[in-house]
Design a protein around this motif. Sequence first.
Motif, mmCIF file in Angstrom:
data_model
loop_
_atom_site.group_PDB
_atom_site.id
_atom_site.type_symbol
_atom_site.label_atom_id
_atom_site.label_comp_id
_atom_site.label_asym_id
_atom_site.label_seq_id
_atom_site.Cartn_x
_atom_site.Cartn_y
_atom_site.Cartn_z
ATOM 1 N N GLY A 43 0.401 -1.231 0.295
ATOM 2 C CA GLY A 43 0.138 0.301 0.514
ATOM 3 C C GLY A 43 0.824 1.495 0.175
ATOM 4 N N GLU A 44 0.677 1.942 -0.184
ATOM 5 C CA GLU A 44 1.111 3.870 -0.284
ATOM 6 C C GLU A 44 0.934 4.159 1.309
ATOM 7 O OE1 GLU A 44 1.991 5.497 -2.332
ATOM 8 O OE2 GLU A 44 1.268 4.055 -4.276
ATOM 9 N N ALA A 45 2.278 4.664 1.425
ATOM 10 C CA ALA A 45 2.527 5.080 2.891
ATOM 11 C C ALA A 45 1.438 4.150 4.163
ATOM 12 C CB ALA A 45 2.431 6.006 3.446
ATOM 13 N N GLY A 46 1.223 2.646 3.585
ATOM 14 C CA GLY A 46 0.939 1.982 5.625
ATOM 15 C C GLY A 46 -0.655 2.234 4.938
ATOM 16 N N ALA A 47 -1.169 2.250 3.870
ATOM 17 C CA ALA A 47 -2.353 2.748 3.915
ATOM 18 C C ALA A 47 -3.285 1.037 3.419
ATOM 19 C CB ALA A 47 -2.960 3.123 1.915
ATOM 20 N N ALA A 48 -3.871 0.960 3.693
ATOM 21 C CA ALA A 48 -5.103 0.172 3.671
ATOM 22 C C ALA A 48 -4.682 -0.506 2.526
ATOM 23 C CB ALA A 48 -6.563 -0.098 3.965
ATOM 24 N N LEU A 49 -5.044 -2.157 2.366
ATOM 25 C CA LEU A 49 -5.148 -2.638 0.962
ATOM 26 C C LEU A 49 -6.941 -2.860 1.031
ATOM 27 C CD1 LEU A 49 -2.538 -5.757 2.134
ATOM 28 C CD2 LEU A 49 -1.984 -3.549 0.076
ATOM 29 N N PRO A 50 -6.352 -2.999 -0.759
ATOM 30 C CA PRO A 50 -7.976 -3.428 -1.533
ATOM 31 C C PRO A 50 -8.626 -4.297 -0.489
ATOM 32 C CG PRO A 50 -6.400 -2.240 -3.067
ATOM 33 C CD PRO A 50 -5.935 -2.910 -1.707
ATOM 34 N N SER A 51 -10.048 -4.090 -0.773
ATOM 35 C CA SER A 51 -10.422 -5.311 -0.229
ATOM 36 C C SER A 51 -10.646 -6.914 -0.501
ATOM 37 C CB SER A 51 -12.384 -4.522 -0.323
ATOM 38 O OG SER A 51 -12.872 -4.847 -1.283
ATOM 39 N N TRP A 52 -10.427 -6.976 -1.720
ATOM 40 C CA TRP A 52 -10.139 -8.392 -2.887
ATOM 41 C C TRP A 52 -8.892 -8.892 -2.522
ATOM 42 C CZ3 TRP A 52 -5.765 -6.897 -5.629
ATOM 43 C CH2 TRP A 52 -5.618 -5.315 -6.433
ATOM 44 N N ILE A 53 -7.459 -7.647 -2.010
ATOM 45 C CA ILE A 53 -6.747 -8.369 -1.034
ATOM 46 C C ILE A 53 -6.604 -9.419 -0.139
ATOM 47 C CG2 ILE A 53 -4.151 -8.543 -0.619
ATOM 48 C CD1 ILE A 53 -4.051 -6.357 -2.785
ATOM 49 N N LYS A 54 -6.404 -10.920 0.747
ATOM 50 C CA LYS A 54 -6.888 -11.169 1.555
ATOM 51 C C LYS A 54 -5.304 -11.659 1.434
ATOM 52 C CE LYS A 54 -11.837 -12.354 0.692
ATOM 53 N NZ LYS A 54 -12.553 -11.041 1.980
ATOM 54 N N HIS A 55 -5.169 -11.000 2.814
ATOM 55 C CA HIS A 55 -4.128 -11.853 3.413
ATOM 56 C C HIS A 55 -4.086 -13.217 4.081
ATOM 57 C CE1 HIS A 55 0.039 -11.456 6.522
ATOM 58 N NE2 HIS A 55 0.167 -11.809 4.766
ATOM 59 N N VAL A 56 -3.771 -13.970 4.344
ATOM 60 C CA VAL A 56 -4.462 -14.736 5.710
ATOM 61 C C VAL A 56 -2.567 -15.455 6.683
ATOM 62 C CG1 VAL A 56 -5.822 -16.082 3.766
ATOM 63 C CG2 VAL A 56 -3.673 -17.025 3.982
ATOM 64 N N GLY A 57 -1.849 -14.758 6.196
ATOM 65 C CA GLY A 57 -0.615 -14.754 6.854
ATOM 66 C C GLY A 57 0.127 -16.599 7.304
ATOM 67 N N TYR A 58 0.801 -17.067 7.727
ATOM 68 C CA TYR A 58 1.179 -18.057 7.710
ATOM 69 C C TYR A 58 -0.180 -19.751 7.716
ATOM 70 C CZ TYR A 58 2.992 -22.134 9.605
ATOM 71 O OH TYR A 58 3.685 -23.654 9.548
ATOM 72 N N VAL A 59 0.039 -20.538 7.038
ATOM 73 C CA VAL A 59 -0.607 -21.679 7.141
ATOM 74 C C VAL A 59 -0.006 -22.624 6.984
ATOM 75 C CG1 VAL A 59 -2.271 -20.537 5.768
ATOM 76 C CG2 VAL A 59 -0.814 -21.557 4.680
ATOM 77 N N SER A 60 -0.780 -23.704 7.545
ATOM 78 C CA SER A 60 -0.581 -25.061 8.097
ATOM 79 C C SER A 60 -0.350 -25.943 6.188
ATOM 80 C CB SER A 60 -1.107 -25.517 9.246
ATOM 81 O OG SER A 60 -2.893 -25.926 8.802
#
Length: 223
Positions: free
Chosen positions: A97-114
């Motif tokens: 994002g720009e300067a830490g701005a929120a990402l678009p709603s269509w981006i889903k970051h699920v983090g670490y996964v098993s």
Amino acid sequence: VLFPERPTDCARRELAAVYGCQRHIAVVPEGSDHFERVQADDGILDRHALRARRYVLGVGSMAPHKNFATLVRAVGLLKNPDFDVVLAGGANPRVFGEAGAALPSWIKHVGYVSEGELKSLYQHATCFVFPSLYEGFGLPPLEAMALGCPVIASDTASPPEVCGDAAVYFNAHKPQELADIIDATLASTEKLAALKVAGLTRAQSFTWQIATRRLLEEVFNNQ
């Protein structure tokens, strides 16, 4: 020890260049069949609301060479995409994002996964995109192919050697090119089906049994 299409020859050339030697260097490709003994965990789909729309999957850390920023910019160029981008791994998706701005709603970051969650993500993704600028091998696209997920990969370094003709390739430095390829691929059920079949076939040539046998052959033949 290389397959006919010479996958991972990129790594062999780089090793030879770094060490300045002409001696024999064998590179044994990895396997794609480790997910066969993993139970898919579909719970991740509900926790992150991934059943409502189809999604494009990206897997890896947020390191610059993974080049997820190009994937995000590419999808952004499509304007109101009718699919989500799911990013698995890493810790800080705001780097896109720009300067830490929120990402678009269509981006889903699920983090670490098993492993079970990752298997489910591969199996339910409409396609897998691998925008990496550099890889010594590139296991994720091979995993995706083994689980029936169509692959779109960068044409840089090893992915073309690993994926062969079972993937669609793009210039990792050109978001617009990637946007066009994603748009065209997702619009064609025939293309997606063909990539799935080609990927499953390609992945059968990469098993851990084959890798182990080739490694042992190399060790005993060069003692």
